[in-house]
Design a protein around this motif. Structure first.
Motif, PDB file in Angstrom:
ATOM      1  N   ALA A  25      33.174  79.528  70.890  1.00 53.35           N
ATOM      2  CA  ALA A  25      33.407  78.138  70.468  1.00 53.35           C
ATOM      3  C   ALA A  25      34.494  78.068  69.396  1.00 53.35           C
ATOM      4  O   ALA A  25      35.335  77.151  69.410  1.00 53.35           O
ATOM      5  N   GLU A  26      34.481  79.010  68.469  1.00 53.27           N
ATOM      6  CA  GLU A  26      35.495  79.020  67.410  1.00 53.27           C
ATOM      7  C   GLU A  26      36.876  79.320  67.979  1.00 53.27           C
ATOM      8  O   GLU A  26      37.876  78.712  67.557  1.00 53.27           O
ATOM      9  N   ARG A  27      36.952  80.226  68.939  1.00 47.04           N
ATOM     10  CA  ARG A  27      38.244  80.527  69.562  1.00 47.04           C
ATOM     11  C   ARG A  27      38.766  79.330  70.351  1.00 47.04           C
ATOM     12  O   ARG A  27      39.964  79.062  70.361  1.00 47.04           O
ATOM     13  N   GLN A  28      37.863  78.615  70.997  1.00 48.75           N
ATOM     14  CA  GLN A  28      38.281  77.419  71.729  1.00 48.75           C
ATOM     15  C   GLN A  28      38.818  76.364  70.763  1.00 48.75           C
ATOM     16  O   GLN A  28      39.843  75.733  71.016  1.00 48.75           O
ATOM     17  N   ARG A  29      38.118  76.176  69.640  1.00 53.42           N
ATOM     18  CA  ARG A  29      38.577  75.195  68.648  1.00 53.42           C
ATOM     19  C   ARG A  29      39.902  75.635  68.040  1.00 53.42           C
ATOM     20  O   ARG A  29      40.801  74.820  67.813  1.00 53.42           O
ATOM     21  N   LEU A  30      40.056  76.936  67.792  1.00 50.76           N
ATOM     22  CA  LEU A  30      41.309  77.448  67.245  1.00 50.76           C
ATOM     23  C   LEU A  30      42.456  77.199  68.222  1.00 50.76           C
ATOM     24  O   LEU A  30      43.567  76.843  67.805  1.00 50.76           O
ATOM     25  N   GLN A  31      42.195  77.369  69.499  1.00 51.78           N
ATOM     26  CA  GLN A  31      43.232  77.108  70.487  1.00 51.78           C
ATOM     27  C   GLN A  31      43.610  75.627  70.496  1.00 51.78           C
ATOM     28  O   GLN A  31      44.793  75.279  70.545  1.00 51.78           O
ATOM     29  N   GLU A  32      42.619  74.753  70.427  1.00 52.78           N
ATOM     30  CA  GLU A  32      42.899  73.313  70.404  1.00 52.78           C
ATOM     31  C   GLU A  32      43.680  72.932  69.147  1.00 52.78           C
ATOM     32  O   GLU A  32      44.653  72.165  69.223  1.00 52.78           O
ATOM     33  N   TYR A  33      43.261  73.466  68.007  1.00 50.37           N
ATOM     34  CA  TYR A  33      43.974  73.165  66.766  1.00 50.37           C
ATOM     35  C   TYR A  33      45.408  73.700  66.821  1.00 50.37           C
ATOM     36  O   TYR A  33      46.332  73.069  66.289  1.00 50.37           O
ATOM     37  N   TRP A  83      42.073  55.693  67.269  1.00 49.44           N
ATOM     38  CA  TRP A  83      43.250  55.828  68.118  1.00 49.44           C
ATOM     39  C   TRP A  83      43.842  57.237  68.024  1.00 49.44           C
ATOM     40  O   TRP A  83      44.228  57.827  69.038  1.00 49.44           O
ATOM     41  N   ARG A  84      43.883  57.786  66.810  1.00 54.97           N
ATOM     42  CA  ARG A  84      44.414  59.125  66.626  1.00 54.97           C
ATOM     43  C   ARG A  84      43.568  60.144  67.380  1.00 54.97           C
ATOM     44  O   ARG A  84      44.103  61.029  68.065  1.00 54.97           O
ATOM     45  N   ASN A  85      42.249  60.021  67.284  1.00 54.73           N
ATOM     46  CA  ASN A  85      41.375  60.960  67.981  1.00 54.73           C
ATOM     47  C   ASN A  85      41.505  60.826  69.493  1.00 54.73           C
ATOM     48  O   ASN A  85      41.483  61.829  70.222  1.00 54.73           O
ATOM     49  N   TYR A  86      41.647  59.592  69.959  1.00 50.38           N
ATOM     50  CA  TYR A  86      41.835  59.366  71.394  1.00 50.38           C
ATOM     51  C   TYR A  86      43.147  59.996  71.859  1.00 50.38           C
ATOM     52  O   TYR A  86      43.186  60.658  72.904  1.00 50.38           O
ATOM     53  N   ARG A  87      44.200  59.804  71.081  1.00 48.68           N
ATOM     54  CA  ARG A  87      45.500  60.367  71.449  1.00 48.68           C
ATOM     55  C   ARG A  87      45.443  61.887  71.485  1.00 48.68           C
ATOM     56  O   ARG A  87      46.001  62.525  72.387  1.00 48.68           O
ATOM     57  N   ARG A  88      44.736  62.475  70.522  1.00 49.55           N
ATOM     58  CA  ARG A  88      44.620  63.931  70.488  1.00 49.55           C
ATOM     59  C   ARG A  88      43.835  64.458  71.688  1.00 49.55           C
ATOM     60  O   ARG A  88      44.188  65.484  72.272  1.00 49.55           O
ATOM     61  N   GLN A  89      42.771  63.764  72.059  1.00 46.72           N
ATOM     62  CA  GLN A  89      42.006  64.197  73.222  1.00 46.72           C
ATOM     63  C   GLN A  89      42.838  64.123  74.493  1.00 46.72           C
ATOM     64  O   GLN A  89      42.780  65.017  75.344  1.00 46.72           O
ATOM     65  N   ILE A 125      47.282  73.976  69.501  1.00 47.15           N
ATOM     66  CA  ILE A 125      48.035  73.042  70.338  1.00 47.15           C
ATOM     67  C   ILE A 125      48.417  71.805  69.534  1.00 47.15           C
ATOM     68  O   ILE A 125      49.564  71.345  69.565  1.00 47.15           O
ATOM     69  N   LEU A 126      47.446  71.262  68.794  1.00 52.70           N
ATOM     70  CA  LEU A 126      47.726  70.076  67.978  1.00 52.70           C
ATOM     71  C   LEU A 126      48.778  70.385  66.920  1.00 52.70           C
ATOM     72  O   LEU A 126      49.661  69.562  66.656  1.00 52.70           O
ATOM     73  N   PHE A 127      48.680  71.569  66.317  1.00 52.93           N
ATOM     74  CA  PHE A 127      49.641  71.936  65.276  1.00 52.93           C
ATOM     75  C   PHE A 127      51.051  71.993  65.850  1.00 52.93           C
ATOM     76  O   PHE A 127      51.986  71.436  65.275  1.00 52.93           O
ATOM     77  N   MET A 128      51.211  72.648  66.991  1.00 58.53           N
ATOM     78  CA  MET A 128      52.538  72.776  67.588  1.00 58.53           C
ATOM     79  C   MET A 128      53.070  71.444  68.100  1.00 58.53           C
ATOM     80  O   MET A 128      54.279  71.250  68.209  1.00 58.53           O
ATOM     81  N   GLU A 129      52.171  70.508  68.369  1.00 58.03           N
ATOM     82  CA  GLU A 129      52.590  69.183  68.823  1.00 58.03           C
ATOM     83  C   GLU A 129      52.945  68.273  67.642  1.00 58.03           C
ATOM     84  O   GLU A 129      53.915  67.529  67.695  1.00 58.03           O
ATOM     85  N   GLU A 130      52.160  68.335  66.576  1.00 54.17           N
ATOM     86  CA  GLU A 130      52.325  67.397  65.468  1.00 54.17           C
ATOM     87  C   GLU A 130      53.240  67.906  64.362  1.00 54.17           C
ATOM     88  O   GLU A 130      53.705  67.121  63.540  1.00 54.17           O
ATOM     89  N   LYS A 131      53.460  69.203  64.317  1.00 54.70           N
ATOM     90  CA  LYS A 131      54.366  69.770  63.312  1.00 54.70           C
ATOM     91  C   LYS A 131      55.643  70.248  63.996  1.00 54.70           C
ATOM     92  O   LYS A 131      55.583  70.894  65.049  1.00 54.70           O
ATOM     93  N   ALA A 132      56.768  69.933  63.418  1.00 55.30           N
ATOM     94  CA  ALA A 132      58.043  70.440  63.912  1.00 55.30           C
ATOM     95  C   ALA A 132      58.262  71.828  63.326  1.00 55.30           C
ATOM     96  O   ALA A 132      58.363  71.980  62.111  1.00 55.30           O
ATOM     97  N   ILE A 133      58.294  72.838  64.181  1.00 60.77           N
ATOM     98  CA  ILE A 133      58.570  74.204  63.737  1.00 60.77           C
ATOM     99  C   ILE A 133      60.031  74.475  64.050  1.00 60.77           C
ATOM    100  O   ILE A 133      60.402  74.711  65.207  1.00 60.77           O
ATOM    101  N   VAL A 134      60.875  74.405  63.033  1.00 57.25           N
ATOM    102  CA  VAL A 134      62.317  74.485  63.231  1.00 57.25           C
ATOM    103  C   VAL A 134      62.871  75.749  62.586  1.00 57.25           C
ATOM    104  O   VAL A 134      62.385  76.207  61.560  1.00 57.25           O
ATOM    105  N   GLY A 135      63.899  76.302  63.204  1.00 51.27           N
ATOM    106  CA  GLY A 135      64.509  77.506  62.689  1.00 51.27           C
ATOM    107  C   GLY A 135      65.634  77.228  61.720  1.00 51.27           C
ATOM    108  O   GLY A 135      66.204  76.136  61.701  1.00 51.27           O
ATOM    109  N   ARG A 150      46.340  67.335  78.514  1.00 49.66           N
ATOM    110  CA  ARG A 150      47.626  67.542  79.184  1.00 49.66           C
ATOM    111  C   ARG A 150      48.298  68.841  78.782  1.00 49.66           C
ATOM    112  O   ARG A 150      49.096  69.381  79.544  1.00 49.66           O
ATOM    113  N   ARG A 151      48.037  69.316  77.578  1.00 52.96           N
ATOM    114  CA  ARG A 151      48.714  70.509  77.059  1.00 52.96           C
ATOM    115  C   ARG A 151      47.778  71.714  77.124  1.00 52.96           C
ATOM    116  O   ARG A 151      46.569  71.592  76.971  1.00 52.96           O
ATOM    117  N   SER A 152      48.368  72.861  77.295  1.00 53.08           N
ATOM    118  CA  SER A 152      47.600  74.102  77.281  1.00 53.08           C
ATOM    119  C   SER A 152      48.507  75.242  76.840  1.00 53.08           C
ATOM    120  O   SER A 152      49.731  75.098  76.798  1.00 53.08           O
TER     121      SER A 152
END
Length: 258
Positions: free
Chosen positions: A40-48, A5-11, A50-60, A16-18
């Motif tokens: 390929a590594e740059r594409q994976r880095l971009q995906e990671y 389910w987690r992998n499906y949600r991430r996909q 996106i996931l990081f900014m979605e799953e982690k709260a970056i607060v000031g 939806r996000r870019s």
């Protein structure tokens, strides 16, 4: 079931996000540690990222409101170490607290006699074993050397073994005994140099404790691989096996051993 389910949600999220191409180009152009990554590594880095900014709260903190450039800069540097390990290596915590600059920490320690010592320190970064990563932006945007983000993320990877002891969970093909023997030898060599009033080649902070040893050399692995492989080739080989990356090879500098 949860993993599927987690992998499906991430996909679905990645569909939806870019990241705006202009923002991606602007921020990555300021990150020399990304040089040599293939498409390929740059594409994976971009995906990671996106996931990081979605799953982690970056607060000031202290009035800082993180802007898109700051958020992406942190996400890029935080996910580079797990590019070959997998994004799940960053699981178990959810918050990045971003200060404008260095911040003050109040704490206490208990010595061997049971006496409590209180202290106040100025720090540029901190990673709680079971909590947030705390960063000072001025140390990220204008670093003198290394990467504060990678340093603190290394602590998080180290903590996945259950304790901050300088040995993260190792892959099956990497001998714990060899890891401990190599790290201990270099750690003790650094201690001996400092005790003699001499400066080791690497940042002396690596001799503070085993956890800082792993974090400091993780910084060097990604930001100064030529120096690392030239002066600490055996240790570089271990880090290459652990991270499943070879920054020196992709930057075409030096020759690694192992």
């Amino acid at each position: 079931m949860f993993t599927r389910w987690r992998n499906y949600r991430r996909q679905r999220l990645l569909q939806r996000r870019s990241i705006a191409p202009s923002l991606w180009q602007e921020v990555t152009a300021q990150q020399p540690l990304l040089k040599g990554l293939n498409l390929a590594e740059r594409q994976r880095l971009q995906e990671y990222s996106i996931l990081f900014m979605e799953e982690k709260a970056i607060v000031g903190a202290q009035g800082l409101i993180p802007n898109p450039q700051q958020r992406l800069t942190i996400a890029l540097q935080a996910t580079l170490p797990v590019l070959a390990l997998g994004f799940d290596w960053l699981a178990g915590w959810r918050e990045v607290i971003l200060y404008p600059s260095a911040f003050i920490v109040d704490g206490e320690e208990i010595d061997e006699a049971g006496v409590v010592h209180r202290y106040r320190e100025v720090r540029s970064g901190e990673a709680w074993q079971h909590g947030a990563v705390i960063l000072g932006w001025s140390e990220i945007c204008e670093p003198s050397e290394g990467s504060l983000v990678i340093h603190e993320i290394a602590h998080k990877l180290d903590a996945r073994s259950g304790s901050l002891d300088g040995m993260p969970p190792l892959p099956p093909d990497l001998s714990p005994a060899h890891w401990i023997a190599t790290c201990t030898r270099i750690y003790q060599e650094m201690e001996a140099l400092l005790d003699a009033g001499a400066e080791p080649l690497a940042d002396p902070y690596a001799a503070e404790n085993p956890a800082e040893f792993f974090a400091v050399f993780s910084e060097l692995f990604f930001t100064a691989p030529g120096f690392f492989t030239a002066y600490y080739p055996e240790l570089y080989s271990l880090f290459r096996q652990f991270y499943r990356q070879d920054p020196a090879a992709r930057l075409k500098i030096g020759v690694t051993n192992g």
